[in-house]
Design a protein around this motif. Structure first.
Motif, short mmCIF file in Angstrom:
data_model
loop_
_atom_site.label_atom_id
_atom_site.label_comp_id
_atom_site.label_asym_id
_atom_site.label_seq_id
_atom_site.Cartn_x
_atom_site.Cartn_y
_atom_site.Cartn_z
N TYR A 17 26.82 23.67 35.81
CA TYR A 17 27.27 22.37 36.32
C TYR A 17 26.46 21.90 37.53
O TYR A 17 26.78 20.88 38.13
CB TYR A 17 28.75 22.46 36.68
N ILE A 18 25.41 22.64 37.89
CA ILE A 18 24.59 22.24 39.03
C ILE A 18 23.73 21.03 38.64
O ILE A 18 23.08 21.02 37.60
CB ILE A 18 23.70 23.41 39.49
N ASP A 19 23.75 20.02 39.49
CA ASP A 19 22.92 18.83 39.29
C ASP A 19 21.51 19.17 39.74
O ASP A 19 21.23 19.32 40.92
CB ASP A 19 23.49 17.67 40.12
N ARG A 20 20.59 19.26 38.80
CA ARG A 20 19.23 19.69 39.12
C ARG A 20 18.39 18.58 39.74
O ARG A 20 17.26 18.83 40.16
CB ARG A 20 18.56 20.23 37.86
N ASP A 21 18.91 17.38 39.79
CA ASP A 21 18.19 16.29 40.45
C ASP A 21 18.60 16.17 41.92
O ASP A 21 18.08 15.30 42.62
CB ASP A 21 18.46 14.96 39.74
N ALA A 22 19.52 17.00 42.38
CA ALA A 22 20.01 16.92 43.76
C ALA A 22 19.37 18.00 44.61
O ALA A 22 19.14 19.12 44.15
CB ALA A 22 21.53 17.04 43.79
N ILE A 23 19.10 17.68 45.87
CA ILE A 23 18.54 18.66 46.80
C ILE A 23 19.66 19.50 47.42
O ILE A 23 19.59 20.73 47.44
CB ILE A 23 17.72 17.95 47.89
N CYS A 24 20.68 18.85 47.92
CA CYS A 24 21.86 19.57 48.39
C CYS A 24 22.67 20.02 47.18
O CYS A 24 22.72 19.31 46.17
CB CYS A 24 22.71 18.68 49.29
#
Length: 297
Positions: free
Chosen positions: A280-287
């Motif tokens: 469920y990790i958003d791979r487009d997000a840095i944080c």
């Protein structure tokens, strides 16, 4: 080569996170990759009023919950946050964008006389739709510059800037979240080793920010000097929420590679706990940003 005996350091770039199965992502937005220009967040963007013509087709950013911070400004597509004076964990904001919810790590530290407690969460368009992106406020000039460079892919240039800013980030502790970002960029560029004492201080003095523990253990593993205390640091970090997504990937890698004969069931439990969140990790997000399934609290 045995882990901890001259092994190569983990050098995750975020692309090697656990690959989810199709069924695990049935409730997430589509993941097809199309070219798009990555967003940045500069002082000019922060000062500009929200343009209704540009945001007309964008979903509203709805705040559902915030922990460790308070809101200081709300607009249709962005919310500004200020950290609480005392925090015991990485602050988070749970938001809704259209039909989907995300929980975002906020890149801020305890509120002091510095601007280190300020950040913004924005709705941004990606190659597959809209998502939330947390940005360090432009008042935190060096840290904001590092994040913008990382977002646009200029890792080497960002590492040079981090080198110039190391003394500021290392010595004054005005911005621990920014310091952790600087450490991450130096790690990605292979330039973190000279600053191990700074990383050790970050890990020791800011227990609420587990990114420091992960970076410190990775340095010791690379030198072949990892100890049971370092495994304890990783296990502690696995029970906390990290600030940056790439730190999470690095943490999983370190735990997986730790020798079985030098660990117990706690390591397997930590890997399983992190693996459950990985799809469920958003791979487009840095944080670190997680898409929340419909049945998640």
């Amino acid at each position: 080569m045995e882990f901890g005996q001259g092994a190569e350091p983990a050098t995750s770039t975020g692309d090697d996170m656990i690959e989810p199965t199709t069924s695990a992502r049935d409730d997430l937005p589509p993941t097809g990759k199309l070219p798009y220009r990555r967003s940045t967040y500069t002082e000019a963007a922060a000062l500009a009023p929200e343009d209704p013509a540009r945001t007309m087709d964008m979903p509203e950013l709805e705040l559902l919950e915030v922990l460790g911070a308070t809101t200081v400004d709300r607009r249709k597509t962005r919310i500004s946050f200020q950290a609480d004076q005392t925090i015991t964990a990485v602050p988070t904001a749970t938001v809704r964008i259209g039909e989907h919810r995300q929980r975002v790590s906020l890149p801020i530290g305890p509120q002091t006389w510095t601007p280190s407690g300020a950040c913004v969460v924005k709705v941004e368009r990606t190659s597959v739709g809209f998502h939330a992106q947390a940005w360090i406020s432009p008042e935190r000039r060096v840290a904001n510059g590092l994040q913008n460079m990382l977002a646009t892919g200029y890792v080497l240039e960002a590492a040079l800037l981090a080198n110039e800013a190391t003394e500021l980030l290392r010595g004054k502790y005005e911005d621990p979240a920014g310091a952790a970002l600087g450490a991450l960029l130096l790690h990605k560029a292979g330039q973190l080793v000279p600053w191990e004492s700074w990383v050790e201080n970050l890990a020791r003095d800011f227990d609420w920010l587990p990114d420091g523990k992960v970076m410190l253990v990775n340095l010791r593993v690379a030198r072949g000097e990892a100890t049971p205390d370092d495994l304890a640091r990783l296990l502690r970090a696995s029970e906390q929420r990290v600030m940056y997504a790439e730190t999470c990937s690095l943490l999983i890698d370190l735990l997986r590679r730790w020798p079985e004969e030098r660990s117990g069931p706690e390591r397997y439990a930590a890997i399983e706990r992190l693996a459950n969140d990985a799809p469920y990790i958003d791979r487009d997000a840095i944080c670190l940003t997680l898409w929340l399934p419909p049945d998640a609290p």
